[in-house]
Motif scaffolding. Structure first.
Motif, PDB file in Angstrom:
ATOM      1  N   ALA A 104       0.850  -1.194   0.000  1.00  0.00           N
ATOM      2  CA  ALA A 104       0.000   0.000   0.000  1.00  0.00           C
ATOM      3  C   ALA A 104       0.878   1.234   0.000  1.00  0.00           C
ATOM      4  N   PHE A 105       0.363   2.331  -0.560  1.00  0.00           N
ATOM      5  CA  PHE A 105       1.089   3.591  -0.587  1.00  0.00           C
ATOM      6  C   PHE A 105       0.291   4.694   0.080  1.00  0.00           C
ATOM      7  N   SER A 106       1.021   5.595   0.717  1.00  0.00           N
ATOM      8  CA  SER A 106       0.416   6.827   1.207  1.00  0.00           C
ATOM      9  C   SER A 106       0.118   7.735   0.024  1.00  0.00           C
ATOM     10  N   ILE A 107      -0.535   8.857   0.294  1.00  0.00           N
ATOM     11  CA  ILE A 107      -0.643   9.896  -0.717  1.00  0.00           C
ATOM     12  C   ILE A 107       0.764  10.434  -0.971  1.00  0.00           C
ATOM     13  N   PRO A 108       1.015  11.076  -2.112  1.00  0.00           N
ATOM     14  CA  PRO A 108       2.379  11.534  -2.414  1.00  0.00           C
ATOM     15  C   PRO A 108       2.902  12.563  -1.417  1.00  0.00           C
ATOM     16  N   TYR A 109       4.212  12.463  -1.105  1.00  0.00           N
ATOM     17  CA  TYR A 109       4.877  13.507  -0.331  1.00  0.00           C
ATOM     18  C   TYR A 109       5.945  14.200  -1.183  1.00  0.00           C
ATOM     19  N   ALA A 110       5.988  13.880  -2.468  1.00  0.00           N
ATOM     20  CA  ALA A 110       6.896  14.544  -3.405  1.00  0.00           C
ATOM     21  C   ALA A 110       6.408  14.281  -4.822  1.00  0.00           C
ATOM     22  N   ALA A 111       6.736  15.203  -5.713  1.00  0.00           N
ATOM     23  CA  ALA A 111       6.353  15.064  -7.123  1.00  0.00           C
ATOM     24  C   ALA A 111       7.559  15.435  -7.978  1.00  0.00           C
ATOM     25  N   GLY A 112       8.477  14.513  -8.136  1.00  0.00           N
ATOM     26  CA  GLY A 112       9.695  14.785  -8.886  1.00  0.00           C
ATOM     27  C   GLY A 112       9.581  14.382 -10.344  1.00  0.00           C
ATOM     28  N   PHE A 113      10.736  14.338 -11.024  1.00  0.00           N
ATOM     29  CA  PHE A 113      10.763  13.892 -12.412  1.00  0.00           C
ATOM     30  C   PHE A 113      12.116  13.266 -12.698  1.00  0.00           C
ATOM     31  N   ASN A 114      12.259  12.670 -13.860  1.00  0.00           N
ATOM     32  CA  ASN A 114      13.453  11.916 -14.218  1.00  0.00           C
ATOM     33  C   ASN A 114      14.039  12.438 -15.527  1.00  0.00           C
ATOM     34  N   GLN A 115      15.311  12.135 -15.751  1.00  0.00           N
ATOM     35  CA  GLN A 115      15.951  12.637 -16.963  1.00  0.00           C
ATOM     36  C   GLN A 115      17.169  11.781 -17.312  1.00  0.00           C
ATOM     37  N   PHE A 116      17.471  11.734 -18.621  1.00  0.00           N
ATOM     38  CA  PHE A 116      18.675  11.060 -19.077  1.00  0.00           C
ATOM     39  C   PHE A 116      19.884  11.956 -18.857  1.00  0.00           C
ATOM     40  N   VAL A 117      21.027  11.312 -18.651  1.00  0.00           N
ATOM     41  CA  VAL A 117      22.332  11.967 -18.635  1.00  0.00           C
ATOM     42  C   VAL A 117      23.222  11.172 -19.574  1.00  0.00           C
ATOM     43  N   VAL A 118      24.043  11.859 -20.381  1.00  0.00           N
ATOM     44  CA  VAL A 118      24.984  11.163 -21.263  1.00  0.00           C
ATOM     45  C   VAL A 118      26.364  11.803 -21.157  1.00  0.00           C
ATOM     46  N   ARG A 119      27.369  11.071 -21.585  1.00  0.00           N
ATOM     47  CA  ARG A 119      28.732  11.586 -21.577  1.00  0.00           C
ATOM     48  C   ARG A 119      28.892  12.666 -22.651  1.00  0.00           C
ATOM     49  N   LYS A 120      29.543  13.752 -22.308  1.00  0.00           N
ATOM     50  CA  LYS A 120      29.696  14.884 -23.216  1.00  0.00           C
ATOM     51  C   LYS A 120      30.507  14.523 -24.459  1.00  0.00           C
ATOM     52  N   ASN A 121      31.498  13.620 -24.302  1.00  0.00           N
ATOM     53  CA  ASN A 121      32.385  13.338 -25.431  1.00  0.00           C
ATOM     54  C   ASN A 121      31.712  12.553 -26.552  1.00  0.00           C
ATOM     55  N   LEU A 122      30.447  12.167 -26.343  1.00  0.00           N
ATOM     56  CA  LEU A 122      29.704  11.508 -27.422  1.00  0.00           C
ATOM     57  C   LEU A 122      29.278  12.515 -28.481  1.00  0.00           C
ATOM     58  N   GLY A 123      29.237  13.792 -28.108  1.00  0.00           N
ATOM     59  CA  GLY A 123      28.872  14.822 -29.066  1.00  0.00           C
ATOM     60  C   GLY A 123      27.424  14.791 -29.503  1.00  0.00           C
ATOM     61  N   LEU A 124      26.544  14.254 -28.670  1.00  0.00           N
ATOM     62  CA  LEU A 124      25.133  14.149 -29.040  1.00  0.00           C
ATOM     63  C   LEU A 124      24.408  15.470 -28.803  1.00  0.00           C
ATOM     64  N   ASP A 125      23.445  15.761 -29.655  1.00  0.00           N
ATOM     65  CA  ASP A 125      22.601  16.938 -29.478  1.00  0.00           C
ATOM     66  C   ASP A 125      21.612  16.654 -28.362  1.00  0.00           C
ATOM     67  N   ALA A 126      21.730  17.382 -27.247  1.00  0.00           N
ATOM     68  CA  ALA A 126      20.895  17.109 -26.073  1.00  0.00           C
ATOM     69  C   ALA A 126      19.444  17.507 -26.278  1.00  0.00           C
ATOM     70  N   GLY A 127      19.163  18.352 -27.265  1.00  0.00           N
ATOM     71  CA  GLY A 127      17.794  18.803 -27.463  1.00  0.00           C
ATOM     72  C   GLY A 127      17.377  19.773 -26.374  1.00  0.00           C
ATOM     73  N   ASP A 128      16.073  19.923 -26.193  1.00  0.00           N
ATOM     74  CA  ASP A 128      15.543  20.835 -25.174  1.00  0.00           C
ATOM     75  C   ASP A 128      15.475  20.111 -23.840  1.00  0.00           C
ATOM     76  N   THR A 129      16.448  20.371 -22.969  1.00  0.00           N
ATOM     77  CA  THR A 129      16.495  19.667 -21.684  1.00  0.00           C
ATOM     78  C   THR A 129      15.495  20.221 -20.678  1.00  0.00           C
ATOM     79  N   LYS A 130      14.769  21.276 -21.047  1.00  0.00           N
ATOM     80  CA  LYS A 130      13.723  21.815 -20.177  1.00  0.00           C
ATOM     81  C   LYS A 130      12.325  21.425 -20.654  1.00  0.00           C
ATOM     82  N   GLU A 131      12.274  20.708 -21.765  1.00  0.00           N
ATOM     83  CA  GLU A 131      10.976  20.215 -22.241  1.00  0.00           C
ATOM     84  C   GLU A 131      10.408  19.227 -21.232  1.00  0.00           C
ATOM     85  N   LYS A 132       9.121  19.275 -20.999  1.00  0.00           N
ATOM     86  CA  LYS A 132       8.462  18.390 -20.032  1.00  0.00           C
ATOM     87  C   LYS A 132       7.565  17.404 -20.776  1.00  0.00           C
TER      88      LYS A 132
END
Length: 282
Positions: A104-132
């Motif tokens: 069983a769970f209580s009602i929420p006591y936090a409302a977070g979010f998740n995100q990918f992290v990658v190594r910078k030397n891959l040279g990937l375009d991170a895109g909009d990291t503030k997009e939800k």
């Protein structure tokens, strides 16, 4: 041996001065992984600290019960709860339908979010990291964002905490295009990321944020949108055994009160420098 009547009466009077609840007061044990700062961490003396711990202490104060805090590896945290090793889980655990089949769970006591992290030397375009992106409401925009993640990360090795919702999300949206590496702890995943043994990982945003601010995390960066909903559910709650309905009701009342009077917000600002308090009921 017979006890003289006067002594028996005095003893009975003494015992009646203490409430029955005080004589048989239950001590609640609360488990945290202790390895996911700023949610929960372990100091050099093995003592747990962090947001989960502060919220747990505040809830226990409001409920007026004694609480102890114990460390528990993430892999076995639900099985350990079910066999009675402790009474409550407070470890940044998302409320999900799958977990609700067991606990069983209580009602929420936090409302977070998740995100990918990658190594910078891959040279990937991170895109909009503030997009939800809310994975509970997938429309054309969300589909396009997910497809971009798939195409950009194709062929990469992506880590996630074993038995976590992040692991399930990686497998669900990327499992056929990336190599998924599962870890027994976030610390070990961070070590492999820093050493270049994996290309990236998916985890709680705030856990990553603290890591990226350290020398070990300086070669990595956020990638892609902020993710929530879907397999992560409506937020983070306290997990309990299903037959502990009375304790669950008390936690719910305490969380509701602490949310309404701003205590949860204050604690989230203390630990996350951001307000991750749950939405107030309408």
């Amino acid at each position: 041996m017979r006890i003289p009547l006067a002594i028996a009466v005095s003893f009975a009077s003494l015992m009646s001065a203490f409430p029955a609840s005080a004589q048989s007061e239950r001590v609640i044990s609360i488990a945290s992984e202790g390895a996911s700062p700023p949610w929960d961490s372990t100091d050099a003396n093995g003592r747990l600290y962090g947001y989960d711990i502060d919220v747990g202490q505040e809830l226990c104060r409001r409920i007026e019960i004694k609480c102890t805090f114990v460390p528990q590896d993430w892999d076995g945290i639900i099985p350990a709860l079910l066999v009675g090793k402790f009474d409550v889980i407070m470890s940044g655990m998302a409320i999900t339908e799958k977990r609700k089949q067991s606990i069983a769970f209580s009602i929420p006591y936090a409302a977070g979010f998740n995100q990918f992290v990658v190594r910078k030397n891959l040279g990937l375009d991170a895109g909009d990291t503030k997009e939800k992106v809310n994975l509970s409401t997938i429309g054309d925009k969300e589909k396009a964002t997910i497809e971009r993640l798939r195409s950009t990360l194709a062929g990469k090795a992506i880590g996630a905490l074993r038995s976590s919702n992040s692991e399930a999300v990686v497998k669900e949206i990327l499992g056929d295009v990336v190599t998924v590496r599962s870890y027994d702890s976030l610390d070990n995943m961070k070590l492999d990321l820093a050493a270049g043994r994996i290309d990236g990982g998916l985890a709680d945003y705030f856990t990553w944020r603290d890591f990226l601010e350290t020398p070990s995390g300086s070669d990595a960066a956020f990638f892609g949108p902020e993710l929530k909903g879907g397999l992560w559910g409506p937020g983070v709650g306290a997990g309990m055994r299903k037959n502990d309905a009375e304790l669950l009701a008390k936690f719910n009342a305490a969380i509701d009160a602490a949310t309404k009077d701003g205590t949860i917000k204050a604690l989230s600002l203390k630990w996350f420098k951001s307000d991750i308090s749950p939405a107030l009921p309408q």
